[in-house]
Enzyme design. Structure first.
Site, PDB file in Angstrom:
ATOM      1  CG  PHE A 262       3.015 -17.850  16.213  1.00 56.30           C
ATOM      2  CD1 PHE A 262       2.560 -17.229  15.062  1.00 56.30           C
ATOM      3  CD2 PHE A 262       4.326 -17.605  16.615  1.00 56.30           C
ATOM      4  CE1 PHE A 262       3.388 -16.398  14.304  1.00 56.30           C
ATOM      5  CE2 PHE A 262       5.165 -16.780  15.873  1.00 56.30           C
ATOM      6  CZ  PHE A 262       4.691 -16.182  14.720  1.00 56.30           C
TER       7      PHE A 262
ATOM      8  CB  CYS B  85       0.615  -6.222  14.018  1.00 61.13           C
ATOM      9  SG  CYS B  85       1.776  -4.900  13.615  1.00 61.13           S
TER      10      CYS B  85
ATOM     11  CG  ASP C 103      -7.367  -7.228   6.742  1.00 63.99           C
ATOM     12  OD1 ASP C 103      -6.383  -7.068   7.488  1.00 63.99           O
ATOM     13  OD2 ASP C 103      -7.624  -6.471   5.797  1.00 63.99           O
TER      14      ASP C 103
ATOM     15  NE  ARG D 174      -2.321  -1.280   3.555  1.00 63.15           N
ATOM     16  CZ  ARG D 174      -1.763  -0.495   4.465  1.00 63.15           C
ATOM     17  NH1 ARG D 174      -1.819   0.832   4.337  1.00 63.15           N
ATOM     18  NH2 ARG D 174      -1.150  -0.998   5.512  1.00 63.15           N
TER      19      ARG D 174
ATOM     20  CG  HIS E 179      -7.138  -3.055   9.941  1.00 62.99           C
ATOM     21  ND1 HIS E 179      -5.829  -2.651  10.118  1.00 62.99           N
ATOM     22  CD2 HIS E 179      -7.082  -4.066   9.043  1.00 62.99           C
ATOM     23  CE1 HIS E 179      -5.029  -3.377   9.356  1.00 62.99           C
ATOM     24  NE2 HIS E 179      -5.766  -4.244   8.693  1.00 62.99           N
TER      25      HIS E 179
ATOM     26  CE1 TYR F 147       1.727  -7.088  -3.764  1.00 67.10           C
ATOM     27  CE2 TYR F 147       0.757  -5.932  -1.915  1.00 67.10           C
ATOM     28  CZ  TYR F 147       1.453  -7.010  -2.425  1.00 67.10           C
ATOM     29  OH  TYR F 147       1.870  -8.011  -1.592  1.00 67.10           O
TER      30      TYR F 147
ATOM     31  CG  ASN G 137       3.127  -6.425   1.888  1.00 66.43           C
ATOM     32  OD1 ASN G 137       2.497  -6.965   2.800  1.00 66.43           O
ATOM     33  ND2 ASN G 137       2.568  -5.575   1.036  1.00 66.43           N
ATOM     34  CB  ALA G 138       5.472 -12.345  -0.521  1.00 69.49           C
ATOM     35  NE  ARG G 139       0.062  -8.667   2.472  1.00 66.42           N
ATOM     36  CZ  ARG G 139      -0.503  -8.254   3.611  1.00 66.42           C
ATOM     37  NH1 ARG G 139      -1.601  -8.805   4.055  1.00 66.42           N
ATOM     38  NH2 ARG G 139       0.060  -7.311   4.326  1.00 66.42           N
TER      39      ARG G 139
ATOM     40  CB  SER H  32      -0.743  -3.574   7.959  1.00 65.97           C
ATOM     41  OG  SER H  32      -1.904  -2.848   7.632  1.00 65.97           O
TER      42      SER H  32
ATOM     43  CE  LYS I  24      -6.990  -3.619   5.271  1.00 66.21           C
ATOM     44  NZ  LYS I  24      -5.749  -4.227   5.099  1.00 66.21           N
TER      45      LYS I  24
HETATM   46  P1  GTP Z   1      -2.319  -7.694   7.406  1.00 67.61           P
HETATM   47  O1  GTP Z   1      -2.806  -8.745   6.482  1.00 67.61           O
HETATM   48  O2  GTP Z   1      -1.239  -6.861   6.818  1.00 67.61           O
HETATM   49  O3  GTP Z   1      -3.410  -6.847   7.955  1.00 67.61           O
HETATM   50  O4  GTP Z   1      -1.523  -8.443   8.602  1.00 67.61           O
HETATM   51  P2  GTP Z   1      -1.988  -9.322   9.849  1.00 67.61           P
HETATM   52  O5  GTP Z   1      -2.299  -8.431  11.004  1.00 67.61           O
HETATM   53  O6  GTP Z   1      -3.014 -10.301   9.455  1.00 67.61           O
HETATM   54  O7  GTP Z   1      -0.627 -10.078  10.255  1.00 67.61           O
HETATM   55  P3  GTP Z   1      -0.221 -11.630  10.128  1.00 67.61           P
HETATM   56  O8  GTP Z   1      -1.059 -12.519  11.000  1.00 67.61           O
HETATM   57  O9  GTP Z   1      -0.130 -11.980   8.710  1.00 67.61           O
HETATM   58  O10 GTP Z   1       1.251 -11.590  10.774  1.00 67.61           O
HETATM   59  C1  GTP Z   1       2.260 -10.768  10.267  1.00 67.61           C
HETATM   60  C2  GTP Z   1       3.601 -11.219  10.753  1.00 67.61           C
HETATM   61  O11 GTP Z   1       3.620 -11.256  12.185  1.00 67.61           O
HETATM   62  C3  GTP Z   1       3.955 -12.621  10.272  1.00 67.61           C
HETATM   63  O12 GTP Z   1       5.303 -12.652   9.864  1.00 67.61           O
HETATM   64  C4  GTP Z   1       3.744 -13.483  11.481  1.00 67.61           C
HETATM   65  O13 GTP Z   1       4.557 -14.613  11.472  1.00 67.61           O
HETATM   66  C5  GTP Z   1       4.053 -12.528  12.651  1.00 67.61           C
HETATM   67  N1  GTP Z   1       3.266 -12.887  13.857  1.00 67.61           N
HETATM   68  C6  GTP Z   1       1.941 -13.137  13.908  1.00 67.61           C
HETATM   69  N2  GTP Z   1       1.552 -13.500  15.161  1.00 67.61           N
HETATM   70  C7  GTP Z   1       2.664 -13.464  15.926  1.00 67.61           C
HETATM   71  C8  GTP Z   1       2.912 -13.726  17.314  1.00 67.61           C
HETATM   72  O14 GTP Z   1       2.026 -14.067  18.100  1.00 67.61           O
HETATM   73  N3  GTP Z   1       4.199 -13.565  17.736  1.00 67.61           N
HETATM   74  C9  GTP Z   1       5.201 -13.186  16.886  1.00 67.61           C
HETATM   75  N4  GTP Z   1       6.430 -13.070  17.387  1.00 67.61           N
HETATM   76  N5  GTP Z   1       5.008 -12.937  15.567  1.00 67.61           N
HETATM   77  C10 GTP Z   1       3.750 -13.069  15.096  1.00 67.61           C
HETATM   78  C1  SPV Z   2      -2.929  -4.510   5.210  1.00 62.38           C
HETATM   79  O1  SPV Z   2      -1.973  -3.859   4.772  1.00 62.38           O
HETATM   80  O2  SPV Z   2      -3.455  -4.254   6.325  1.00 62.38           O
HETATM   81  C2  SPV Z   2      -3.460  -5.652   4.442  1.00 62.38           C
HETATM   82  C3  SPV Z   2      -2.973  -5.862   3.091  1.00 62.38           C
HETATM   83  O3  SPV Z   2      -4.331  -6.363   4.940  1.00 62.38           O
HETATM   84  S1  SPV Z   2      -3.663  -4.794   1.916  1.00 62.38           S
HETATM   85  O4  SPV Z   2      -4.769  -5.484   1.274  1.00 62.38           O
HETATM   86  O5  SPV Z   2      -2.628  -4.486   0.929  1.00 62.38           O
HETATM   87  O6  SPV Z   2      -4.167  -3.609   2.557  1.00 62.38           O
HETATM   88 MN    MN Z   3      -4.904  -5.614   7.036  1.00 62.96          MN
END
Ligand code: GTP
Ligand code: SPV
Ligand code: MN
Length: 594
Positions: A490, A251, A278, A70, A227, A198, A364-366, A249, A207
Site C-alpha cells: 500500500f 493485484c 486500470d 468476467r 492494462h 457485470y 469481486n464486489a465493486r 486484475s 475491457k
Molecule cells: P482490477 O480492478 O481488477 O483491475 O484490480 P486492481 O489491479 O486495480 O487491484 P486493486 O488495487 O483493487 O487491489 C486488489 C486487492 O489487492 C485488494 O484487496 C487490495 O487490498 C489488495 N492490494 C492492493 N495493493 C496491495 C499491496 O501493496 N499489498 C497487499 N498485500 N495487497 C494489496
Molecule cells: C478487471 O477484471 O481487470 C477489472 C474489472 O478491472 S472488469 O471491469 O470486470 O474487467
Molecule cells: Mn482491471
C-alpha cells in the site's frame, strides 16, 4: 433524437428491429436523464438506496449471483484467421460467431428500452481518444458508462465529426450462463455481448473496447493499449514523474494509483497524483518519449480491502454519488465490505449476514465512481496530449521466487520481463482463485490478438530516436516462511517507486544479478518502518536454482506462440538462462589448484 450520422442511425434501426425493443432512447448524459433512470431502477429493485445522510446519492446493485465477474471462458476474439487471435484467446470464425450471437439477440429486448450510449474513451479533445457507441438494454450499464466514460452529447458530436466508432451491442438477455457470450470482431470494430450485466462483460467501453479492440488498432497504428494504471509521483523538489504499471486484475492497480505517501515522505513533500487506475493508452511523442492517456473517466474498483489503512483516497471518494455492486450493508443502510470497521447486517445477496455463507461482500464486489471525486486525481489526466511516462512497471502475485523489485537491463529485456509475468488468479474472473498462471503484461484476458505478434509490437518501439521509459518488475506479494506477506505494501510502496525514479534520474546505483538490477538493501528507504534487515534480504533474494527453473518455463511458454514469437524474445530468454548458469557456476565452491 437520432444522429446526423447515417451509418449510426441505420445500425440503431437494424438493431431495434432485430431485438424488437419497445422503444429507443438516445442517451445525452444529462442530469435529468440520469435521475429518471435511477428512479425507474429504484422502483424495479435494480437499485437500492443507501443511507442518504452518510452516502448521499449512493446506490447498491445486487447482480445475479451467477453473474459476478468476467467470464474468460465465454470471451472470444473472432478474426478471419485463427492464428491472428492466437493461443492466448478463445477463437470462433466471424460468420459462426455472428450467427450464434445474433440468434440470441433476436427478440431479446421485447418489453425493454434500447439505450443508445455514445461514449468517448479519453479526453474529448485528445487526438489519441477513440469513440464508440454501446447499445444496451440495461439501465445499470447506462449509469455505469456515464461514470466510467465521457458519455452523451459531446461524444456523439465527435463521432459525427469523425464518422467512425466502435459498435458495441449488449443485452443482459436472461442472465443465463449457458446463453452468455462476449464476442469481439476486431476487423469489424465490433463487439457483441450477451447474457451478462457485470463489469467487463457489459461495460463495453472498458475491457472490450479500450483493451481488446484498441490493442488491435494500436498495433496497426503504432501505439499501445495496456492494462495499466498511470500515477504521477512528485518529489520534494516539485518534479513529477509519471509511471505506468501493469498488474493483473485485483493485484493492486487502483491502490498504487491512489497511494498516500507514508508520514515521513508526506512531511518531506512527496505527493502522488492519480491519472488512471486500470487502462493506459500510450504513443510515442515527437520528443521520442511515450505519452499516455487514461481512456476512462471513472473507477470500477474492487471494494473488499478498501479501507482507511490501505486506500484512504478511495474510501473518501465513495461517500457520495457512487454505485456499489455486490457489497454488504450494515444496520444503518451503509455499504459494507471486509476490511471496513463495524458489522454487516445483510450480505451481498441481501440475506441476513451469516459467516457460514461466506464473506458479506462478494470478493469481486465493486464501486463505480467518477474520477473527479478522487482527491489525488490530477488535471494532467484531462490533458489532450497526455503525460510522459518515465517508468513502466510489471508485477503480479508471486508468493515466492520473485523479489520485491528489479530493473530490466534494457527495453528488449524489459519486454521479456513483461511477457514472462506470472500471477495467482483472483476473483475478478470466474474460475479457480490462487492458481499461478502466466499473464503477459497483465493482458492475458485482454489482448485482442496473438501474443506472439504483441511481443513483436512491444519490441518495435525500440528504434532510433526513441526515449523509452525504464522497465521494472515488482512483487508486493512475496510471502515468508510463516505464510504472511513480507512487504507491508500500500502506501509503503512509494519507497520502491522512490528507488525506481532515482534509477530513472541516474541518482542511485544497483546490484547486477542474472535477472536484472536490484537495489542494494541500503538504497531502499525503510526509515519509519519497523523492518528487520533480514526481511529486506529475504525480499531481495535471487534464488538461482529457482530462477533457472523459471527461465526454462518461460522458454516453453514463449514457444507456445510458435512462429509468431519474435526471435529477439527467444534470444533474450536464452541470455537470461546463460546469465543464470554463469552465476551458478561462479557461485559453486571452488577447489583450489595444486
Ligand atoms: P482490477 O480492478 O481488477 O483491475 O484490480 P486492481 O489491479 O486495480 O487491484 P486493486 O488495487 O483493487 O487491489 C486488489 C486487492 O489487492 C485488494 O484487496 C487490495 O487490498 C489488495 N492490494 C492492493 N495493493 C496491495 C499491496 O501493496 N499489498 C497487499 N498485500 N495487497 C494489496
Ligand atoms: C478487471 O477484471 O481487470 C477489472 C474489472 O478491472 S472488469 O471491469 O470486470 O474487467
Ligand atoms: Mn482491471
Amino acid at each position: 433524437m437520432a444522429s446526423q450520422l447515417a451509418s449510426l442511425n441505420q445500425w440503431v434501426e437494424e438493431t431495434a428491429r432485430l431485438t424488437q425493443a419497445d422503444s429507443v432512447h438516445w442517451c445525452t448524459g444529462s442530469e435529468d436523464e440520469l435521475a429518471a433512470l435511477r428512479a425507474g431502477m429504484l422502483e424495479s429493485g435494480e437499485l437500492i438506496a443507501l443511507n442518504a445522510e452518510t452516502h448521499p446519492n449512493c446506490f447498491l446493485h445486487r447482480s445475479n449471483p451467477n453473474d459476478v465477474a468476467r467470464v474468460e471462458h465465454l470471451t472470444f476474439v473472432c478474426t478471419a484467421e485463427r492464428e491472428d487471435a492466437g493461443p492466448n484467446n478463445h477463437w470462433m470464425a466471424p460468420a459462426e460467431a455472428h450467427a450464434k450471437v445474433d440468434g440470441l439477440f433476436a427478440g431479446c429486448m421485447k418489453g425493454r428500452t434500447l439505450y443508445v450510449v455514445p461514449y468517448c474513451m479519453g479526453p474529448i479533445d485528445a487526438p489519441l481518444s477513440r469513440c464508440g457507441v454501446e447499445i444496451t438494454d440495461s439501465p445499470y450499464v447506462v449509469l455505469n458508462m456515464q461514470l466510467m466514460t465521457r458519455m452523451g452529447s459531446a461524444a456523439l458530436a465527435r463521432i459525427e465529426r469523425e464518422g467512425r466508432f466502435v459498435k458495441g451491442l449488449h443485452s443482459i438477455g436472461e442472465l443465463d450462463p449457458d446463453r452468455r457470450f462476449i464476442m469481439h470482431f476486431p476487423e469489424e470494430l465490433t463487439i457483441k455481448s450477451f447474457g451478462s450485466g457485470y463489469g467487463g462483460n457489459a461495460l463495453l467501453g472498458k475491457k472490450c473496447h479500450a483493451l481488446r479492440i484498441a490493442s488491435w488498432q494500436a498495433r496497426q497504428e503504432g501505439w499501445l493499449a495496456e492494462h495499466m494504471l498511470i500515477v504521477g509521483v512528485e518529489n520534494p523538489r516539485g518534479e513529477t514523474h509519471y509511471v505506468a504499471a501493469a498488474f493483473p486484475s485485483a493485484c493492486g492497480k487502483t491502490n498504487l494509483a491512489m497511494l498516500i505517501p507514508p508520514e515521513g515522505y508526506r512531511s518531506n513533500g512527496w505527493k502522488v497524483w492519480t491519472v488512471g487506475d486500470d487502462i493506459c493508452w500510450m504513443q510515442p511523442g515527437k520528443d521520442g518519449r511515450l505519452w499516455a492517456i487514461n481512456p476512462e473517466a471513472g473507477f470500477f474498483g474492487v471494494a473488499p480491502g478498501t479501507a482507511a489503512n490501505t486506500n484512504p483516497n478511495a474510501l473518501d471518494m465513495l461517500g457520495r454519488d457512487a454505485i456499489f455492486t455486490n457489497v454488504g450493508v450494515n444496520a444503518d443502510g451503509q455499504p459494507w465490505w471486509e476490511g471496513l470497521p463495524g458489522e454487516p447486517a445483510l450480505d451481498w445477496q441481501g440475506r441476513p449476514y451469516d459467516p457460514a455463507n461466506g464473506p458479506a461482500a462478494h470478493p469481486n464486489a465493486r464501486f463505480t465512481v467518477s474520477a473527479k471525486q478522487c482527491a489525488s486525481y490530477t488535471d494532467a489526466a484531462e490533458s489532450a496530449s497526455g503525460v510522459p511516462i518515465s517508468a513502466i512497471v510489471f508485477g503480479g502475485r508471486r508468493p515466492s521466487l520473485v523479489p520485491l523489485v528489479f530493473e530490466a537491463r534494457d527495453w528488449a529485456h524489459g519486454v521479456l520481463v513483461g511477457a514472462s509475468m506470472g500471477s495467482e488468479t483472483t476473483a475478478a474472473a470466474t474460475g479457480a482463485v490462487g492458481v499461478m498462471r502466466r499473464d503477459s503484461m497483465a493482458m492475458k484476458p485482454f489482448c485482442g490478438y496473438n501474443f506472439g505478434d504483441y511481443f513483436a509490437h512491444w519490441l518495435s518501439f525500440d528504434k532510433p530516436g526513441a526515449k523509452l521509459p525504464k522497465i521494472f518488475h515488482v512483487n508486493w506479494f512475496r510471502k515468508g516462511a510463516d505464510g504472511k506477506f513480507l512487504w507491508p505494501g500500500f502506501g509503503e510502496n512509494l519507497r520502491v517507486l522512490e528507488w525506481m525514479l532515482a534509477r530513472v534520474e541516474g541518482r542511485v546505483g544497483a546490484v547486477e544479478t542474472p535477472i536484472g538490477m536490484l537495489p542494494a538493501t541500503a538504497d531502499l528507504g525503510t526509515q519509519g518502518l519497523e523492518f528487520p534487515a533480514h526481511r529486506m534480504r529475504e525480499l531481495l533474494e535471487v534464488d538461482l536454482d529457482g530462477w533457472r527453473a523459471e527461465a526454462v518455463q518461460i522458454g516453453e511458454y514463449l514457444a507456445g506462440f510458435g512462429a509468431r514469437t519474435p526471435e529477439r524474445l527467444h534470444a533474450e530468454q536464452k541470455q537470461l538462462l546463460a546469465r543464470i548458469d554463469r552465476a551458478s557456476t561462479a557461485a559453486l565452491p571452488r577447489v583450489a589448484n595444486g
